[in-house]
Design a protein around this motif. Structure first.
Motif, short mmCIF file in Angstrom:
data_model
loop_
_atom_site.label_atom_id
_atom_site.label_comp_id
_atom_site.label_asym_id
_atom_site.label_seq_id
_atom_site.Cartn_x
_atom_site.Cartn_y
_atom_site.Cartn_z
N SER A 1 1.09 -1.35 0.02
CA SER A 1 0.04 -0.17 0.22
C SER A 1 1.09 1.39 0.00
O SER A 1 1.84 1.02 0.59
CB SER A 1 -1.09 -0.14 1.34
OG SER A 1 -1.87 -0.91 1.15
N GLY A 2 0.60 2.22 -0.88
CA GLY A 2 1.58 3.47 -1.01
C GLY A 2 1.14 4.28 -2.05
O GLY A 2 0.20 3.83 -2.88
N THR A 3 2.02 5.24 -2.51
CA THR A 3 2.05 6.15 -3.64
C THR A 3 3.00 5.57 -4.51
O THR A 3 4.10 5.23 -4.57
CB THR A 3 2.38 7.32 -3.24
OG1 THR A 3 1.27 7.74 -2.11
CG2 THR A 3 2.08 8.44 -4.33
N VAL A 4 2.44 5.40 -5.82
CA VAL A 4 3.23 4.96 -7.06
C VAL A 4 4.34 6.25 -7.28
O VAL A 4 3.72 7.41 -7.49
CB VAL A 4 2.55 4.64 -8.24
CG1 VAL A 4 3.20 4.39 -9.44
CG2 VAL A 4 1.64 3.53 -8.36
N THR A 5 5.49 6.18 -7.17
CA THR A 5 6.55 7.32 -7.33
C THR A 5 7.23 7.13 -8.68
O THR A 5 7.60 8.09 -9.20
CB THR A 5 7.40 7.33 -6.08
OG1 THR A 5 8.03 5.99 -6.12
CG2 THR A 5 6.82 7.45 -4.91
N LYS A 6 7.20 6.03 -9.26
CA LYS A 6 7.99 5.60 -10.53
C LYS A 6 7.49 4.50 -11.38
O LYS A 6 6.97 3.32 -10.54
CB LYS A 6 9.46 5.48 -10.30
CG LYS A 6 10.19 6.38 -9.68
CD LYS A 6 11.71 6.03 -9.49
CE LYS A 6 12.48 7.05 -8.58
NZ LYS A 6 13.81 6.78 -8.32
#
Length: 148
Positions: free
Chosen positions: A124-129
């Protein structure tokens, strides 16, 4: 797992297909059975299923020392194939940079052996790349996406 038995001719058929296709390792699993065939030790995994429906492939994580180079939780290709960021060219991508995802969300597809393998996030988290472009060929273990 229920008592499920392969017929020996089914196993022989799978062995012949692995040898003739050049694939070095094949793993087939469902609720009723699991079989893994390895012809020669090599980092190639092919998903196989007689039904032409999307299959879910477990994510494989990159080695800890390599993940330091990229940063975050790195998702990499579980199989050799073609990366697609959306279910079809007319549809939007499953995820985009900056988007929050939950563990278990489908984040991309790898097409291999004419099968569309949906890959779910283990994080779970934010797509950074997103490290590859849709339609590009990818290798087993190639970093695809970073989620922080």
């Amino acid at each position: 797992m229920r008592d499920f038995k392969f017929k020996t001719d089914t196993i022989d058929y799978l062995l012949d297909r692995v040898k003739s296709s050049g694939v070095s390792r094949l793993r087939v699993a469902c609720e009723e059975f699991e079989i893994e065939i390895e012809a020669n030790p090599a980092p190639v995994i092919a998903a196989a299923n007689a039904v032409q429906t999307p299959q879910v492939v477990e994510n494989v994580l990159i080695d800890a020392e390599k993940s330091e180079d990229i940063g975050g939780n790195v998702m990499k290709s579980p199989i050799v194939g073609t990366f697609y960021d959306s279910p079809s060219p007319e549809k939007p991508p499953f995820v985009e940079v900056g988007q929050h995802v939950k563990k278990g969300d489908i984040v991309y597809i790898i097409e291999s052996m004419k099968l569309m393998n949906e890959v779910k996030s283990d994080f779970s988290g934010t797509v950074t790349k997103v490290l590859v472009k849709s339609g590009e060929s990818v290798e087993y273990g190639q970093p695809i996406m970073v989620i922080e």
